[in-house]
Design an enzyme around this catalytic site. Structure first.
Site, PDB file in Angstrom:
ATOM      1  N   ASP A  92     -40.686 -25.517-151.949  1.00  0.00           N
ATOM      2  CA  ASP A  92     -40.535 -25.361-150.502  1.00  0.00           C
ATOM      3  C   ASP A  92     -39.246 -26.050-150.063  1.00  0.00           C
ATOM      4  O   ASP A  92     -38.726 -26.930-150.749  1.00  0.00           O
ATOM      5  CB  ASP A  92     -41.742 -25.929-149.753  1.00  0.00           C
ATOM      6  N   GLU A 156     -43.790 -30.119-149.951  1.00  0.00           N
ATOM      7  CA  GLU A 156     -43.261 -31.482-149.957  1.00  0.00           C
ATOM      8  C   GLU A 156     -42.475 -31.785-148.687  1.00  0.00           C
ATOM      9  O   GLU A 156     -42.590 -32.872-148.110  1.00  0.00           O
ATOM     10  CB  GLU A 156     -42.373 -31.685-151.182  1.00  0.00           C
TER      11      GLU A 156
END
Length: 454
Positions: A92, A156
């Site tokens: 991500d 994250e």
């Protein structure tokens, strides 16, 4: 194993690495469904899973984590009796921010002036490619000497803790003798560095209400309490005149011992405008790695364009507090909340909501894994000694893994050196850094396996 065969193999794999990173960067995998489609993150997760399967990983799985995102897991068995190493990255990314400020499209890997530009190129899609390159180089030169687990996180950057919660519920999944977190970076381009400390963090939504609705500033201004003005006062209370973070009861005078960050270098790295002062006191390393730091990430209020002459009834902000090693983030949150309450003027109504948090981290730099990494990095970067630094950012998973596996050693390396400009527009990665760190990681796995046989 001599460095030459490993280095030659990694060099030969770099065109493939560029193509793969280009494919991975193309996914708009921001784990915020209000901004980007969930399908983009799911497609990136599937790409990572397919890449692991192609390398012979077993038990490859898309893990549905409690925050609604997916982390990707795979296991590559090594020789009998070999230690297990967990390799971490995340797919991500941060949103691109201002699309118009990107010289080339944010989600299109573009080579320019010897660097590869694109969101996630360094943080941290490039980290996953680094792991692949290291493993491929070992497979081409006698095999991977350890058992390898790979975990690639899907949220994250959002700080929502999905993988931490999943790991806590399935503690057997990520057990390892040592853990390599591929989400840090060299202190300076070309200077091999392992990050030994991370600040923890919390995200706090702040909302101030004063009126039942907006009022005409001519008829009511000067008497009616303005929520936006109250919010500005609250936020201003979080900094001293020199810009130091001032949360009542939270110490902000710690000193960093070790590698220092010259002020001139920091000004250049941070692109501080000529004549503008740095904030805080003490050395740059003190402020960046050893002390708390508050940042106002956003404010909910009318934009200048279209604003009306009104006294505002409500206003809000998102506040980040970075917490240094040695401070419990739960206690820091309590102090921050108490500070905001105490500094809210005019008895305005204050609502607070914690939307993300993670504990700080401090590694044991005397461990055998560090010795193995030092030899590997100094071989991959001839003439350079490995440095140990702190990092002002947060990786909440580190503390979760430390808690679950207290005997495991942990090292933080990666591609996010200052020129990478992660989280900013025009993020980039140095292909030379990717190549050398991939060599270093491969050599580390060899060194570490040998240290466990001694």
């Amino acid at each position: 194993m001599p460095i030459d065969p490993i280095a030659e193999t990694v060099a030969s794999l770099m065109p493939r690495a560029k193509q793969e990173l280009s494919e991975l960067v193309a996914f708009q995998s921001v784990a915020d469904w209000a901004q980007f489609p969930r399908s983009e993150s799911e497609a990136a997760a599937n790409w990572v899973a397919d890449a692991l399967r192609a390398e012979g990983f077993q038990d490859v799985a898309l893990l549905d984590t409690p925050d609604g995102t997916q982390s990707v897991y795979g296991f590559l068995p090594g020789p009998a009796g070999a230690p297990t190493v967990l390799l971490y990255a995340h797919y991500d990314v941060q949103p691109p921010l201002d699309d118009a400020a990107w010289i080339s499209p944010a989600f299109e890997l573009t080579e320019r002036d010897g660097r590869w530009y694109g969101r996630g190129a360094a943080d941290c899609k490039g980290g996953f490619i680094m792991h692949l390159l290291a493993l491929r180089a070992l497979k081409a030169n006698g095999g991977v000497p350890v058992s390898v687990k790979v975990i690639v996180e899907g949220s994250e950057e959002q700080g929502t803790g999905g993988l931490q919660q999943y790991a806590e519920a399935h503690p057997e999944l990520l057990t390892a003798d040592t853990i390599v977190i591929g989400d840090a970076g060299n202190f300076r381009l070309g200077l091999p560095t392992v990050t030994a400390t991370l600040r923890g963090m919390t995200l706090l939504k702040v909302k101030v209400d004063t009126l039942g609705g907006n009022l005409h500033s001519g008829m009511f201004g000067g008497v009616a309490p303005d929520a936006l003005a109250a919010l500005i006062r609250v936020l201003d209370s979080l900094r001293a005149a020199d810009g130091s973070t001032t949360v009542d009861g939270l110490a902000s005078d710690a000193v960093w011992e070790g590698l220092q960050y010259p002020e001139a270098d920091f000004r250049a790295d941070a692109r501080v405008l000529d004549g503008v002062e740095l904030i805080g006191n003490g050395t740059v390393a003190d402020r960046l790695w050893a002390r708390p730091a508050v940042t106002v990430l956003g404010i909910d209020c009318p934009p200048v364009v279209g604003a009306t002459p009104s006294v505002h009834a409500s206003a809000g902000a998102l506040v980040s507090l970075r917490v240094p090693p040695g401070v419990d983030v739960t206690e820091a949150i309590k102090l921050l909340e108490a500070h905001l309450v105490a500094h809210t003027p005019w008895q305005a109504r204050l609502a607070l909501e914690v939307v993300g948090q993670g504990q700080p981290f401090q590694a044991n730099t005397d461990s055998p894994a560090y010795t193995s990494m030092r030899a590997a990095m100094e071989a991959a970067y001839p003439g350079q000694e490995m440095q140990i630094s702190g990092m002002g950012g947060s990786i909440p998973l580190c503390n979760t893994l430390t808690s679950l596996y207290p005997e495991a050693e942990m090292l933080l390396i990666g591609l996010s050196e200052p020129e990478a400009q992660i989280h900013a527009v025009n993020e980039s990665v140095s292909p030379e850094e990717l190549e050398r760190l991939s060599v270093a990681e491969a050599l580390f796995l060899v060194n570490y396996a040998e240290s466990k046989r001694d």
